[in-house]
Design an enzyme around this catalytic site. Structure first.
Site, short mmCIF file in Angstrom:
data_model
loop_
_atom_site.label_atom_id
_atom_site.label_comp_id
_atom_site.label_asym_id
_atom_site.label_seq_id
_atom_site.Cartn_x
_atom_site.Cartn_y
_atom_site.Cartn_z
N LYS A 158 0.52 -1.32 -0.03
CA LYS A 158 0.05 -0.13 0.16
C LYS A 158 0.87 1.26 0.07
O LYS A 158 2.51 1.51 0.28
CB LYS A 158 -0.73 -0.19 1.11
CG LYS A 158 -1.32 -1.22 1.47
CD LYS A 158 -2.75 -0.90 0.04
CE LYS A 158 -2.89 -2.74 -0.01
NZ LYS A 158 -3.84 -3.15 0.51
C1 PLP Z 1 -4.56 -4.52 0.65
C2 PLP Z 1 -6.61 -4.15 0.76
C3 PLP Z 1 -7.99 -4.74 2.02
C4 PLP Z 1 -6.86 -5.29 2.91
O1 PLP Z 1 -6.23 -4.99 3.91
P1 PLP Z 1 -5.14 -5.54 4.43
O2 PLP Z 1 -3.91 -4.64 5.53
O3 PLP Z 1 -4.17 -6.76 3.92
O4 PLP Z 1 -5.48 -6.61 5.20
C5 PLP Z 1 -8.80 -4.51 2.25
N1 PLP Z 1 -9.39 -3.86 0.54
C6 PLP Z 1 -8.10 -3.44 -0.15
C7 PLP Z 1 -9.55 -2.57 -0.87
C8 PLP Z 1 -6.94 -3.47 -0.57
O5 PLP Z 1 -5.99 -3.13 -1.30
#
Ligand code: PLP
Length: 351
Positions: A158
């Site tokens: 992210k």
């Molecule tokens: C990465 C992601 C998640 C989950 O995030 P985590 O921190 O890995 O649990 C949820 N929704 C979207 C749209 C994502 O890209």
């Protein structure tokens, strides 16, 4: 470090409460719990997202349904949402929560969504895993101007990371309290909130069932430093994003669009191939060491969701998008030179 990180996030997003946890998945789950989602309830989201956007409802025993995307924004279509709400109202099957996903960092039309929420009485949890650093009008994503809760992810892929981690932002103190309690075993340490008599300073009460979704201090320490770099990460992504737009303009591909009222966080750069075969282009680029990817397999096409009754053809815009989608590398340290080779390889692959 965790309360400090929470204060930094709250200040960055101009939201009063931030509850930092072990992942965005955890944050989505505790947000659903705090909003009282349970068996018999319905939660709607977009098929073009990571599976966690839908799974959070299943953790609470609620049922999941999807609203197809708008092919232009690739976000949940508000026209289709409205049409589905009209039918659901007649059938008495309105959702308790709608989870819009700001896909690729491109912010949904939250004002319009909030109007529908008011009319049909559902809560809004923003899945903003792609959208930290973006804004809606003058307001940062995470301020919850038009939502009950807004969730960010700090997974390594992210825009900013804590190794693993997530946070739920909210304006609502009661929701923040409920989320805090749930993510730490349902335990209360504040004597004024005890239901039993005060028996000594060692006493804590578990008044409801909870889990351990706590963030660690080490993650929070990393998050504090990452947050300082966020504006610079977003600026670099923006520049690379704009450069792709220019360089790919003459190719037989659909380029990503942007909403006029919002500023994206430019998390992903996703093109759609008009004619070329996606599998061939993908394989060729991977063979040339270019980290292309596909975001996402529509959630309703996953075997688990098929066992719940969803099938191919249910959400045609999402399925058509998925057939053509290709994410190109996009990260702050991508050099102009490397970006040029991505574009050159794509040109060759499309031929
Ligand atoms: C990465 C992601 C998640 C989950 O995030 P985590 O921190 O890995 O649990 C949820 N929704 C979207 C749209 C994502 O890209």
């Amino acid at each position: 470090m965790v309360p400090e990180f929470e204060r930094c996030l709250a200040s960055y997003c101009a939201a009063p409460h931030a509850v930092a946890v072990s992942s965005a998945t955890a944050a989505l789950h505790m947000a659903c719990e705090a909003l009282g989602v349970g068996p018999g309830d319905r939660v709607w989201t977009s098929p073009i997202s990571f599976v966690a956007s839908a799974n959070c409802a299943r953790f609470c025993g609620a049922s999941v349904d999807f609203v197809d995307i708008d092919p232009l924004t690739r976000n949940m279509s508000l026209e289709l949402l409205q049409a589905k709400l009209v039918i659901a109202e007649h059938q008495g099957t309105l959702p308790k929560v709608v989870i819009p996903v700001h896909f690729a960092g491109s912010v949904c039309d939250m004002a319009a969504l909030a109007k529908l929420a008011q009319k049909y009485g559902f809560f809004i949890i923003e899945d903003a895993a792609h959208a930290i650093g973006g804004s809606y009008g003058e307001t940062p994503v995470g301020a919850c101007q038009y939502s009950d809760v807004c969730v960010f992810s700090f997974h390594p892929v992210k825009t900013m990371t804590t190794g693993e981690g997530g946070v739920a932002m909210t304006k609502n103190a009661e929701l923040a309290d409920k989320m805090r309690r749930f993510c730490s075993h349902g335990i209360i340490r504040e004597p004024s909130q005890f239901c039993g008599q005060e028996q000594g300073a060692w006493v804590y009460e578990m008044q409801s069932l909870g889990v351990n979704y706590r963030m660690t201090d080490m993650q929070a320490a990393l998050g504090i430093q990452q947050l300082k770099k966020l504006p610079q990460f977003v600026t670099k992504r923006r520049a690379l994003w704009a450069r792709y737009q220019e360089q790919l303009a003459d190719l037989a591909v659909i380029l990503p669009a942007e909403l006029a009222q919002a500023k994206s966080a430019w998390h992903l750069y996703v093109i759609e191939l008009r004619e070329a075969d996606r599998r061939q282009v993908f394989d060729r680029m991977r063979a040339h060491n270019i980290g292309v990817n596909v975001h996402y397999i529509p959630i309703h096409m996953q075997p688990y969701y098929q066992t719940l009754g969803f099938k191919a053809g249910d959400f045609p815009n999402s399925e058509a998008y998925y057939q053509r989608a290709l994410s190109l590398p996009l990260f702050p340290d991508l050099s102009a030179q490397d970006q040029d080779s991505v574009v050159a390889e794509l040109r060759e692959a499309i031929k």
